[in-house]
Structures are given as C-alpha cells and as structure tokens.
Write an enzyme that holds these catalytic residues in place. Structure first.
Site, PDB file in Angstrom:
ATOM      1  N   ASP A 190     -10.995   2.246   6.078  1.00  0.00           N
ATOM      2  CA  ASP A 190     -10.754   3.161   5.320  1.00  0.00           C
ATOM      3  C   ASP A 190     -11.842   3.278   4.005  1.00  0.00           C
ATOM      4  O   ASP A 190     -11.516   1.968   3.102  1.00  0.00           O
ATOM      5  CB  ASP A 190      -9.338   3.232   4.896  1.00  0.00           C
ATOM      6  CG  ASP A 190      -8.404   4.583   4.638  1.00  0.00           C
ATOM      7  OD1 ASP A 190      -9.388   5.430   3.894  1.00  0.00           O
ATOM      8  OD2 ASP A 190      -7.419   4.783   4.754  1.00  0.00           O
ATOM      9  N   ASP A 240     -11.536   8.536   2.432  1.00  0.00           N
ATOM     10  CA  ASP A 240     -10.494   8.975   1.800  1.00  0.00           C
ATOM     11  C   ASP A 240     -10.723  10.440   0.797  1.00  0.00           C
ATOM     12  O   ASP A 240     -11.901  10.186   0.359  1.00  0.00           O
ATOM     13  CB  ASP A 240      -9.990   7.774   0.871  1.00  0.00           C
ATOM     14  CG  ASP A 240      -8.683   8.165   0.204  1.00  0.00           C
ATOM     15  OD1 ASP A 240      -7.645   8.465   0.870  1.00  0.00           O
ATOM     16  OD2 ASP A 240      -8.685   8.297  -1.086  1.00  0.00           O
ATOM     17  N   GLU A 248     -10.876  12.842   5.150  1.00  0.00           N
ATOM     18  CA  GLU A 248      -9.691  13.450   4.554  1.00  0.00           C
ATOM     19  C   GLU A 248     -10.115  14.389   3.600  1.00  0.00           C
ATOM     20  O   GLU A 248     -10.632  14.126   2.356  1.00  0.00           O
ATOM     21  CB  GLU A 248      -8.539  12.263   3.988  1.00  0.00           C
ATOM     22  CG  GLU A 248      -7.143  13.084   3.483  1.00  0.00           C
ATOM     23  CD  GLU A 248      -6.448  12.103   2.354  1.00  0.00           C
ATOM     24  OE1 GLU A 248      -5.320  12.053   2.573  1.00  0.00           O
ATOM     25  OE2 GLU A 248      -7.261  11.443   1.520  1.00  0.00           O
ATOM     26  N   HIS A 284       0.501   8.253   6.300  1.00  0.00           N
ATOM     27  CA  HIS A 284       1.431   7.351   5.115  1.00  0.00           C
ATOM     28  C   HIS A 284       1.667   7.969   4.240  1.00  0.00           C
ATOM     29  O   HIS A 284       2.324   7.580   3.043  1.00  0.00           O
ATOM     30  CB  HIS A 284       0.313   6.149   4.814  1.00  0.00           C
ATOM     31  CG  HIS A 284      -0.922   6.435   4.214  1.00  0.00           C
ATOM     32  ND1 HIS A 284      -1.881   7.250   5.008  1.00  0.00           N
ATOM     33  CD2 HIS A 284      -1.276   6.331   2.925  1.00  0.00           C
ATOM     34  CE1 HIS A 284      -2.826   7.313   4.307  1.00  0.00           C
ATOM     35  NE2 HIS A 284      -2.432   6.945   2.949  1.00  0.00           N
ATOM     36  N   ASP A 285       1.403   9.276   3.902  1.00  0.00           N
ATOM     37  CA  ASP A 285       1.752  10.237   2.874  1.00  0.00           C
ATOM     38  C   ASP A 285       2.539  11.367   2.933  1.00  0.00           C
ATOM     39  O   ASP A 285       2.833  12.101   2.225  1.00  0.00           O
ATOM     40  CB  ASP A 285       0.095  10.721   2.283  1.00  0.00           C
ATOM     41  CG  ASP A 285      -0.777  10.133   1.717  1.00  0.00           C
ATOM     42  OD1 ASP A 285      -0.457   8.772   1.158  1.00  0.00           O
ATOM     43  OD2 ASP A 285      -2.120  10.457   1.724  1.00  0.00           O
TER      44      ASP A 285
HETATM   45  O1  TEU Z   1      -4.297  10.843  -0.243  1.00  0.00           O
HETATM   46  C1  TEU Z   1      -4.844  11.894  -0.929  1.00  0.00           C
HETATM   47  C2  TEU Z   1      -3.899  12.974  -1.501  1.00  0.00           C
HETATM   48  O2  TEU Z   1      -4.194  14.151  -2.184  1.00  0.00           O
HETATM   49  C3  TEU Z   1      -2.293  13.171  -0.768  1.00  0.00           C
HETATM   50  O3  TEU Z   1      -2.124  12.940   0.355  1.00  0.00           O
HETATM   51  C4  TEU Z   1      -1.546  12.879  -1.917  1.00  0.00           C
HETATM   52  O4  TEU Z   1      -0.998  11.732  -1.560  1.00  0.00           O
HETATM   53  C5  TEU Z   1      -0.506  13.663  -1.766  1.00  0.00           C
HETATM   54  O5  TEU Z   1      -0.648  14.846  -1.417  1.00  0.00           O
HETATM   55  C6  TEU Z   1       0.010  14.084  -3.063  1.00  0.00           C
HETATM   56  O6  TEU Z   1       1.212  14.855  -3.248  1.00  0.00           O
HETATM   57  C7  TEU Z   1      -5.430   9.775  -0.285  1.00  0.00           C
HETATM   58  C8  TEU Z   1      -4.320   8.753   0.494  1.00  0.00           C
HETATM   59  O7  TEU Z   1      -4.080   9.068   1.631  1.00  0.00           O
HETATM   60  C9  TEU Z   1      -3.369   8.417  -0.302  1.00  0.00           C
HETATM   61  O8  TEU Z   1      -2.432   7.310   0.119  1.00  0.00           O
HETATM   62  C10 TEU Z   1      -3.874   8.009  -1.710  1.00  0.00           C
HETATM   63  O9  TEU Z   1      -2.855   7.808  -2.567  1.00  0.00           O
HETATM   64  C11 TEU Z   1      -4.925   9.073  -2.294  1.00  0.00           C
HETATM   65  O10 TEU Z   1      -5.883   9.368  -1.401  1.00  0.00           O
HETATM   66  C12 TEU Z   1      -5.720   8.186  -3.505  1.00  0.00           C
HETATM   67  O11 TEU Z   1      -6.722   7.433  -3.117  1.00  0.00           O
END
Ligand code: TEU
Length: 547
Positions: free
Chosen positions: A96, A196, A246, A320-321
C-alpha cells in the site's frame, strides 16, 4: 502470476489480522501463519495495508519511513519471508503506497520544520497569519485542512489528519523519491501496488476558497494527475504489474482514463459512489436507509461505461474504511447467511476484479460498540466531537458511529471461538464483537453451507468460467428495484446472475434462464418454479449457466 482479470484479491488489515507475539496487535509473523488459509480460500493476491514505520495516528496511513517496517508489525526480514512464503503458495503481495501525504514525523517533514528550503518544497507550505488559514478547505477527518507552524510563520496543507502533511507532487524531486520507494519494494519481490487516495495528488496552481464545498473540487482528479501517474508507473516499470488506485470522490470520466490499458496508468480503480447510497444528502454522518435503485444505477452505469472503453474496476463492498456489508446492505440477524452470500454474489460476478476484505468471507458484522471508549479511529473520535458540537445528543452520535465508524471494519479477524477469537492470546487493541462465538473460521470451515465455503465456490466459478472473468456484461430488469440481475457472455456461453436484494418473496419469469439451465451456485437449495415463474426467497441469489 495470474492476470488481474482472472484474479481475486484479499485485503489484510495487518493490525487486526493475526497477532503472533501476544501484544494485542496483528503483525507480519501472524500473517505468515495464516497464508495456508488464504491459499485454501483460493485468492491470487493479498493487498496488505501499510505496516511501515509510523506513529500510527491513522493506523499506518501516516508513514514516517516508506522503506522500513514499524516494530509493532515486525521486521524487514519477516516481510521478506512473507513475500517468499506467499510466493511459494502462488500468491502475490500488493503493498500500500500512501503517496498523497507523509506523517509529520517523516524525516522530510521534520527537516522542513527546521527551515530547510529543500524539504519545505516537498510539502505545501503557505504564508499567512495565525488566525487566517490560506483557504477555507476542510480536512476529510473534520476541521480545517491547514495547520499553522508558528516557528515558520506558515501553514501547511493536510487533507487528512494534521499529522498527515500533503506532499507537493509538482516538485520533481518528490516524484523521484516516491519512484524510489516503488523500485525498492519491487526489488524485494512485491507483485503489485495499491495507491492510497492517488487522485488527490495533483493540487491546483492557485489555492482559493471554496464557496460551495469543502475544497475537494479543486484538488480531486487534479490538473496533472494523469501525467504524474503515468510517469510514476512507466518510470518504475510496473505497468505490467497489478495496480489499483483508490479514487476519492472521483468521476467516471477520469476512472475510464486511470484504468485504460492504452494510458499506462493503473490496472484498475476503486471508487466509492455505490457506498454513499445510505448517506443522507451525501453526508456520511447523517443516516438513511440504502437507496437500492441508486445503488443499481451506479453499478450499471459504471460497469457499462468502463466496459465500453476497455477500462477496469475493482468490485467490492468492504474495506478497512467501511462498515460491514452484511450489516449495511443485508440483514445481519434473521437472514445473516443468505444476505451475506447474496451480496458476495453481486460483486463477485460483475465485470471487474473482486476484493475480499478480511472477515467478509465469514459474514463478519459491524462492531455494535456501546461505549465511546471502545472506538479507536481518529475520524470517528473527531466526528463524535463535531456531532456533539452541532447539537446531536450522545445517544444520537453513538448511533451514527455504530453505523458509520470505520472501526466497524477494523475489529479483529475471528478465527475461532476461544477468548480472543484466535486473533491473540491477550486483550486486543480493539474489542471483538460478541458474535465471534459462531462467526469464525473454525466453525465455518466445518459447515459445508457456510458463508466461507460459499466464497470458495464463487472464487472457483471465476477460475472456471471465462464468461465471469472476461465476458461481456448486460443488465436486465433494471426497473425492478428489488432485483439485481445481469448476464455475462463469452464465446457463446451465457451465465445469468440473479440477486434478490430484499426480505420477503418475489418472482421472475423463468424464461430469463431459458428452457434449460444449470445452476452453478445459489444460497438456497434448488430453484423453486411455480408455473412459468421462478420464486425468489428472501435475499435469494443464484448463478445459472444457460445450456
Ligand atoms: O482513505 C481515503 C478516504 O478518503 C476515505 O476512505 C476516508 O477514510 C473516509 O471516506 C472518510 O469518511 C484512505 C485510506 O484507505 C484510509 O484508511 C486513510 O485514513 C486515508 O486514505 C488517509 O491516508
């Protein structure tokens, strides 16, 4: 290694996958111990969320050293062993790459804070006075996207937490540094990469206030994003590896380009529009029931447009989000098994590469935490405060976290029914939902009708049927809000996928599957016909080959 179109990718959130040393945190060694489980499941690649050196304010998405391992997770030689052991099992590792920002503990940022111009230019510092941020942009985790550094008399941009400073991609030296990170891991035998929030890397030339939004329209799919991605991928020679970006709040038009083979950017994209159909007015922190019509429209439009252009997407519900799909779009009580299997069928049979997020294959549910102290996620804790300030009661804010918190997807992997679910021999860093006693690998492995065994079958179907991995897709019965139905075709073979998105019973005309069909898989026994109709039970799902 398999072509990404025929592959299934499994996502590991290391911190919650398997603890090997009894500290309550998942680690690399623990992951190695579980590789046989993943081989048995049948996955081709593993995407590992970040385990690099980090203060872990955002669980590793705040990287302080891209080329070393955080001691909480293990050592470099363990990571090398992981790559080797996965390879022995025919599984490729995807790492990642968090390249939009670094942790403020990163040496580059620390040197910037010391006033070294070279490193100040690695980030987005702007002059200003302490009471006036350069723009009104909001951080995705709440509050201003700018943080003031009194010593420098400057503000720096952070689209996420204030300890995650955005990098300045317009600086060629930054781009070179990041290419070296990719080269470093490629040399170690990593087979692919996940990038990411990679569509946020290119910021506008002029920073201005956003009168109608939080600023995202200025930097999302920004001015040089395609050029920078192409450069990153081709200069490091990873254009033939599996890569996924992403894409935050992106557009279909841009995703067509990011994932089009002719552009040499990425193999595929993650986008999230379908995971906002239960956001009230687009606001994650306001709850509404999922709008299934909108969900279907989004799937349909994206699939057809990507297909038309020869582009490709990741198909998924969980990561994970995100809260757990079965709790969100299914029924995690009465129809737990049926709805989890139905949701899996929906995404696994679409045109794209399916991702399984750890525990999804067991039908793991939301956390159902009752106390604020049980939450760990920086975003959840920030938003609890914001919601309270905006007038929500504690009970209301807790209910919203219960449905929306990212921690719902971060609870420990449920391996068995022992005290800590086989994840650890000590109290884990985050609490385990009570249902681990029956939702776990051990129980499901020994039940032929389990969700886990259903996932294995879905993976086998993809491997066997080219109509699924490569075929054309057409959507049917779009007007039926309760059904998600599509046809996959390849070289004269046709497969029909039927998903009943609801509780209750319904029916469809049996002619849809022709006079003669072979049911490859379903979440109930056999097909029930009534005259010329197929009766569909609650959350029923079936995959039929037209003979
Ligand atoms: O996530 C990006 C992101 O904008 C979303 O998934 C966010 O966590 C959520 O929608 C907010 O409501 C990526 C990663 O997957 C996440 O775990 C990180 O926190 C983020 O980037 C920052 O690196």
């Amino acid at each position: 290694m398999n072509d990404f179109k025929n592959s299934v990718i499994y996502q590991i959130y290391t911190k919650s996958f398997q603890d090997s040393n009894g500290d309550g945190f998942g680690d690399i060694k623990g992951t190695i111990q579980r590789l046989d489980y993943l081989k048995d499941l049948g996955v081709d690649y593993i995407w590992m969320t970040p385990f690099f050196v980090s203060p872990l304010n955002d669980n590793g998405y705040d990287i302080a050293d891209y080329k070393d391992i955080d001691p909480v997770f293990g050592t470099m030689s363990e990571v090398e062993l992981l790559i080797e052991e996965a390879d022995k099992r025919g599984i490729g590792l995807m790492f990642d790459m968090v390249f939009n920002h670094t942790s403020t503990s990163h040496e580059w940022f620390q040197r910037a804070l010391n006033g070294e111009q070279k490193y100040m230019d690695y980030y987005l510092f702007k002059d200003g006075n302490p009471d006036q941020p350069p723009t009104n942009w909001q951080s995705k985790f709440g509050g201003s996207a700018w943080e003031y550094v009194p010593k420098l008399g400057k503000w720096y941009l952070h689209l996420f937490d204030k300890t995650q400073a955005d990098l300045n991609w317009d600086n060629k030296e930054v781009r070179e540094e990041l290419k070296n990170v990719i080269r470093f891991w490629k040399k170690k035998g990593v087979k692919g990469f996940r990038f990411d929030v990679v569509n946020l890397i290119s910021k506008p030339e002029v920073f201005e206030d956003d009168e109608i939004g939080d600023g995202r329209r200025y930097y999302t799919d920004g001015p040089h994003v395609h050029e920078y991605l192409h450069e990153l991928v081709t200069d490091t020679g990873i254009e033939d590896m599996v890569t996924v970006g992403e894409m935050s709040s992106t557009s279909l038009e841009n995703c067509i380009r990011y994932s089009n083979p002719n552009e040499k950017e990425l193999s595929m994209v993650f986008h999230f529009h379908h995971l906002k159909v239960d956001y009230k007015n687009g606001n994650k922190w306001e709850i509404q029931k999922p709008d299934y019509r909108q969900l279907k429209t989004l799937f349909t439009d994206w699939q057809l447009e990507l297909q038309k252009n020869g582009s490709w997407e990741a198909t998924f519900w969980c990561n994970h989000d995100q809260p757990r799909a079965v709790s969100r779009f299914g029924d995690d009580k009465k129809y737990w098994k049926e709805s989890a299997k139905m949701l899996a069928t929906c995404t696994h049979m679409l045109r794209g590469t399916p991702y399984i997020y750890q525990g999804e294959e067991l039908g793991m549910t939301n956390a159902y935490y009752q106390r604020l102290e049980q939450y760990r996620d920086v975003e959840s804790l920030n938003y609890y405060e914001i919601m309270r300030k905006n007038g929500k009661t504690d009970a209301e804010a807790m209910q919203i976290l219960g449905e929306r918190s990212r921690d719902n997807g971060r609870t420990p992997m449920q391996w068995d029914d022992t005290t800590y679910a086989g994840f650890s021999n000590t109290k884990p860093w985050i609490s385990i939902p009570d249902n681990y006693t029956y939702i776990n690998v051990k129980t499901e492995n020994s039940d032929s009708d389990s969700i886990l065994n259903y996932y294995k079958k879905l993976i086998q179907i993809r491997k066997k049927e080219r109509a699924i991995s490569e075929g054309n897709i057409t959507f049917l019965f779009h007007e039926r809000e309760d059904l998600f139905l599509y046809k996959r075709e390849f070289d004269g073979e046709t497969i029909i996928v039927i998903n009943h998105l609801r509780d209750g019973e319904t029916n469809i005309d049996a002619s849809i599957v022709g006079n003669n069909c072979q049911r490859l898989l379903g979440n109930y026994e056999d097909i029930i016909y009534n005259k010329k109709q197929i009766i569909l039970r609650p959350y029923e799902s079936m995959i039929c080959k037209v003979l």
